[in-house]
Design an enzyme around this catalytic site. Sequence first.
Site, PDB file in Angstrom:
ATOM      1  N   GLU A  21      -2.675 -13.019   8.080  1.00 24.27           N
ATOM      2  CA  GLU A  21      -1.981 -13.064   6.854  1.00 24.27           C
ATOM      3  C   GLU A  21      -0.377 -12.647   6.820  1.00 24.27           C
ATOM      4  O   GLU A  21      -0.124 -11.886   7.872  1.00 24.27           O
ATOM      5  CB  GLU A  21      -2.807 -11.669   6.051  1.00 24.27           C
ATOM      6  CG  GLU A  21      -4.294 -12.202   5.974  1.00 24.27           C
ATOM      7  CD  GLU A  21      -5.211 -11.320   4.852  1.00 24.27           C
ATOM      8  OE1 GLU A  21      -5.879 -12.154   4.326  1.00 24.27           O
ATOM      9  OE2 GLU A  21      -4.834 -10.154   4.613  1.00 24.27           O
ATOM     10  N   CYS A  73       6.442  -9.472   5.560  1.00 24.67           N
ATOM     11  CA  CYS A  73       5.816  -8.845   6.483  1.00 24.67           C
ATOM     12  C   CYS A  73       4.670  -9.766   7.198  1.00 24.67           C
ATOM     13  O   CYS A  73       4.047 -10.427   6.700  1.00 24.67           O
ATOM     14  CB  CYS A  73       4.962  -7.858   5.649  1.00 24.67           C
ATOM     15  SG  CYS A  73       3.677  -6.806   6.613  1.00 24.67           S
ATOM     16  N   CYS A  86      -7.006  -6.353  14.833  1.00 26.88           N
ATOM     17  CA  CYS A  86      -6.242  -5.403  15.773  1.00 26.88           C
ATOM     18  C   CYS A  86      -7.420  -4.679  16.481  1.00 26.88           C
ATOM     19  O   CYS A  86      -8.417  -4.136  15.614  1.00 26.88           O
ATOM     20  CB  CYS A  86      -5.443  -4.335  14.872  1.00 26.88           C
ATOM     21  SG  CYS A  86      -4.628  -3.075  15.636  1.00 26.88           S
ATOM     22  N   CYS A  95      -7.489   2.119  13.760  1.00 24.63           N
ATOM     23  CA  CYS A  95      -6.963   3.414  12.939  1.00 24.63           C
ATOM     24  C   CYS A  95      -7.955   3.410  11.638  1.00 24.63           C
ATOM     25  O   CYS A  95      -8.418   2.338  11.109  1.00 24.63           O
ATOM     26  CB  CYS A  95      -5.641   3.368  12.050  1.00 24.63           C
ATOM     27  SG  CYS A  95      -4.322   3.125  13.761  1.00 24.63           S
ATOM     28  N   CYS A 149      -7.240   1.850   7.986  1.00 25.18           N
ATOM     29  CA  CYS A 149      -6.856   0.556   8.173  1.00 25.18           C
ATOM     30  C   CYS A 149      -7.929  -0.656   7.905  1.00 25.18           C
ATOM     31  O   CYS A 149      -8.674  -0.436   8.842  1.00 25.18           O
ATOM     32  CB  CYS A 149      -5.983   0.527   9.196  1.00 25.18           C
ATOM     33  SG  CYS A 149      -4.993  -1.264   9.201  1.00 25.18           S
ATOM     34  N   GLY A 170      -2.370  -6.061  13.099  1.00 27.16           N
ATOM     35  CA  GLY A 170      -2.145  -6.355  14.570  1.00 27.16           C
ATOM     36  C   GLY A 170      -1.259  -5.253  15.187  1.00 27.16           C
ATOM     37  O   GLY A 170      -0.564  -4.432  14.280  1.00 27.16           O
ATOM     38  N   GLU A 171      -1.133  -4.893  16.232  1.00 29.45           N
ATOM     39  CA  GLU A 171      -0.519  -3.922  16.853  1.00 29.45           C
ATOM     40  C   GLU A 171       0.422  -4.806  17.933  1.00 29.45           C
ATOM     41  O   GLU A 171       0.338  -5.370  18.923  1.00 29.45           O
ATOM     42  CB  GLU A 171      -1.105  -2.908  17.799  1.00 29.45           C
ATOM     43  CG  GLU A 171      -0.250  -2.188  18.891  1.00 29.45           C
ATOM     44  CD  GLU A 171       0.927  -1.482  18.276  1.00 29.45           C
ATOM     45  OE1 GLU A 171       0.963  -0.923  17.273  1.00 29.45           O
ATOM     46  OE2 GLU A 171       2.067  -1.545  18.887  1.00 29.45           O
ATOM     47  N   SER A 191       6.919  -2.523  13.908  1.00 27.57           N
ATOM     48  CA  SER A 191       6.240  -1.387  13.873  1.00 27.57           C
ATOM     49  C   SER A 191       5.119  -1.005  14.908  1.00 27.57           C
ATOM     50  O   SER A 191       4.286  -2.151  14.874  1.00 27.57           O
ATOM     51  CB  SER A 191       5.808  -1.341  12.337  1.00 27.57           C
ATOM     52  OG  SER A 191       4.972  -0.034  11.934  1.00 27.57           O
ATOM     53  N   SER A 244       4.293   4.471  13.520  1.00 29.11           N
ATOM     54  CA  SER A 244       3.453   4.906  12.632  1.00 29.11           C
ATOM     55  C   SER A 244       2.869   6.021  13.096  1.00 29.11           C
ATOM     56  O   SER A 244       1.961   6.295  13.973  1.00 29.11           O
ATOM     57  CB  SER A 244       2.258   3.845  12.386  1.00 29.11           C
ATOM     58  OG  SER A 244       2.843   2.579  12.048  1.00 29.11           O
ATOM     59  N   LEU A 245       3.443   7.355  12.736  1.00 31.15           N
ATOM     60  CA  LEU A 245       2.993   8.591  13.349  1.00 31.15           C
ATOM     61  C   LEU A 245       1.580   9.216  12.721  1.00 31.15           C
ATOM     62  O   LEU A 245       0.764   9.689  13.223  1.00 31.15           O
ATOM     63  CB  LEU A 245       4.072   9.458  13.370  1.00 31.15           C
ATOM     64  CG  LEU A 245       3.941  10.798  14.076  1.00 31.15           C
ATOM     65  CD1 LEU A 245       3.748  10.556  15.522  1.00 31.15           C
ATOM     66  CD2 LEU A 245       5.305  11.833  14.017  1.00 31.15           C
ATOM     67  N   HIS A 246       1.918   9.449  11.281  1.00 30.58           N
ATOM     68  CA  HIS A 246       0.788   9.738  10.259  1.00 30.58           C
ATOM     69  C   HIS A 246       0.006  11.188  10.544  1.00 30.58           C
ATOM     70  O   HIS A 246      -0.689  11.588   9.788  1.00 30.58           O
ATOM     71  CB  HIS A 246      -0.374   8.727  10.140  1.00 30.58           C
ATOM     72  CG  HIS A 246       0.023   7.416  10.009  1.00 30.58           C
ATOM     73  ND1 HIS A 246       1.201   7.120   9.259  1.00 30.58           N
ATOM     74  CD2 HIS A 246      -0.418   6.179  10.374  1.00 30.58           C
ATOM     75  CE1 HIS A 246       1.471   5.693   9.121  1.00 30.58           C
ATOM     76  NE2 HIS A 246       0.340   5.067   9.788  1.00 30.58           N
ATOM     77  N   ASN A 261      -2.959   2.966   0.534  1.00 36.40           N
ATOM     78  CA  ASN A 261      -3.658   1.968  -0.195  1.00 36.40           C
ATOM     79  C   ASN A 261      -5.190   1.862   0.036  1.00 36.40           C
ATOM     80  O   ASN A 261      -5.457   1.891   1.127  1.00 36.40           O
ATOM     81  CB  ASN A 261      -2.973   0.767   0.208  1.00 36.40           C
ATOM     82  CG  ASN A 261      -1.331   0.584  -0.242  1.00 36.40           C
ATOM     83  OD1 ASN A 261      -1.124   0.853  -1.518  1.00 36.40           O
ATOM     84  ND2 ASN A 261      -0.624   0.382   0.777  1.00 36.40           N
ATOM     85  N   CYS A 288       0.028  -2.374   2.294  1.00 36.50           N
ATOM     86  CA  CYS A 288      -0.446  -1.893   3.929  1.00 36.50           C
ATOM     87  C   CYS A 288      -1.558  -1.627   3.880  1.00 36.50           C
ATOM     88  O   CYS A 288      -2.188  -0.898   3.278  1.00 36.50           O
ATOM     89  CB  CYS A 288       0.679  -0.539   4.139  1.00 36.50           C
ATOM     90  SG  CYS A 288       2.405  -0.910   4.223  1.00 36.50           S
TER      91      CYS A 288
HETATM   92  N1  SAH Z   1       0.077  -1.691  14.392  1.00 36.84           N
HETATM   93  C1  SAH Z   1       1.408  -1.546  13.931  1.00 36.84           C
HETATM   94  C2  SAH Z   1       1.769  -2.488  12.624  1.00 36.84           C
HETATM   95  C3  SAH Z   1       0.878  -2.766  11.713  1.00 36.84           C
HETATM   96  S1  SAH Z   1       0.239  -1.764  10.232  1.00 36.84           S
HETATM   97  C4  SAH Z   1       1.446   0.136  13.260  1.00 36.84           C
HETATM   98  O1  SAH Z   1       0.561   0.605  13.229  1.00 36.84           O
HETATM   99  O2  SAH Z   1       2.630   0.269  12.900  1.00 36.84           O
HETATM  100  C5  SAH Z   1       1.400  -1.361   9.338  1.00 36.84           C
HETATM  101  C6  SAH Z   1       1.697  -0.069   8.687  1.00 36.84           C
HETATM  102  O3  SAH Z   1       0.589   0.048   7.525  1.00 36.84           O
HETATM  103  C7  SAH Z   1       1.423   1.266   9.613  1.00 36.84           C
HETATM  104  O4  SAH Z   1       2.454   2.051   9.484  1.00 36.84           O
HETATM  105  C8  SAH Z   1      -0.038   1.532   9.000  1.00 36.84           C
HETATM  106  O5  SAH Z   1      -0.378   2.620   9.463  1.00 36.84           O
HETATM  107  C9  SAH Z   1       0.050   1.422   7.953  1.00 36.84           C
HETATM  108  N2  SAH Z   1      -1.311   1.387   6.798  1.00 36.84           N
HETATM  109  C10 SAH Z   1      -2.393   0.860   7.480  1.00 36.84           C
HETATM  110  N3  SAH Z   1      -3.504   1.351   6.712  1.00 36.84           N
HETATM  111  C11 SAH Z   1      -2.885   1.688   5.644  1.00 36.84           C
HETATM  112  C12 SAH Z   1      -3.284   2.049   4.301  1.00 36.84           C
HETATM  113  N4  SAH Z   1      -4.452   1.843   3.894  1.00 36.84           N
HETATM  114  N5  SAH Z   1      -2.425   2.342   3.359  1.00 36.84           N
HETATM  115  C13 SAH Z   1      -1.137   2.098   3.548  1.00 36.84           C
HETATM  116  N6  SAH Z   1      -0.546   2.080   4.713  1.00 36.84           N
HETATM  117  C14 SAH Z   1      -1.438   1.687   5.926  1.00 36.84           C
END
Ligand code: SAH
Length: 350
Positions: free
Chosen positions: A84, A97, A104, A108, A111, A154-155, A186, A209-211, A286, A328
């Site tokens: 996608e 994007c 992946c 997470c 996601c 993907g990562e 990212s 992506s720290l979170h 999201n 995202c």
């Molecule tokens: N694997 C990489 C790139 C893909 S994800 C990474 O983790 O950075 C791209 C971004 O979308 C990341 O910051 C991820 O944490 C975020 N993301 C994943 N699920 C999401 C969601 N449900 N709502 C908002 N952002 C999300």
Amino acid sequence: MDFARVSTLLADWGEPAYRSRQVYQAATRSLAADYDGMTVLPLSLRQRLSEAEPLAELELADLRESGDGTIKLRMLTRDGFPVEAVAMRHRGRRTACLSSQSGCPLACTFCATGEMGLGRNLSSGEIVEQLLALARILRDQDATVGNVVMMGMGEPFLNYDAVLDACRMMHDPDGFNLGARHIAISTAGWVPGIERLAEEPLPLRLALSLHAPTDELRSELMPVTRRYPIERLMAACRDYRERTGRRIFVEYLLLDGMNDSDREARTLGRLLGPGPAFHVNLIAYNPTASEYSASPQTRVAAFAEILRELGVGASYRRSHGSDIGAACGQLAVEGAKARRRALRRIRARA
Ligand code: SAH
């Protein structure tokens, strides 16, 4: 598009060396979708190439456009894996994007892509082709791609070589010609990738992506933390900063009651420290199939304020395209179904 294969074929056929350059430029600069439009090539050669190695490796399965101008493409690899790609409108500029993998493996918990597991790594050609497909659609709307973010499925650092090759191609002044600073990778925190990127001559942007600011909380959201705890991650980031002088964009998804308290804001602020080394992008969650929900606006504002008081730059990223499942974290829940359908079709053909 597999340019290496095209070049090999042309060489095998005894074509002059400039031919493969012509194909490459027609595809990446003039955005030709197939050989038919490449009038610099003799007709017979166009036909021969179409039979031997069709230009497109990805087949468009679905195109959706959201009310806010976001476009999402669902494509399929030749072996039926879903890919996608999304184009977003950002104050007049368009951001593409792109996906680095189909699915992946990092799982997470918030996601949707994580839920489907890993299909396979994409090739550099399959990555660049997503950009070219979006650019062709935008061209029909008189728009161009100004930024690329590797934030689709993907990562990227689990597919390092193909992703870097793809970035070099997107950047190539003889080809798509996008400034390296307009290309962002990212990562969920795959430390070896951060270390390798620090050595690259191409000045790409790095987003992390720290979170969550502690291992305990982060492990719950992102299992990759168990492999690369925050201390190792931060050491790699500081080293990257020292070597490159470039800022790191920290993404922080605000999940209601999960990671969005004042305490977490302070822990995050102290972890990153004051100064320009890090900039935090607060992201709205999201909805996916997970049990989380987005933090309310007042929480977002309070969280950002605490970061700023601690000297850490912070901004809030609005989400795009959630009405078409393009935001995202929403990519490819439907992709898994699409792959089963595509495989049935491929089997039926065979
Ligand atoms: N694997 C990489 C790139 C893909 S994800 C990474 O983790 O950075 C791209 C971004 O979308 C990341 O910051 C991820 O944490 C975020 N993301 C994943 N699920 C999401 C969601 N449900 N709502 C908002 N952002 C999300």
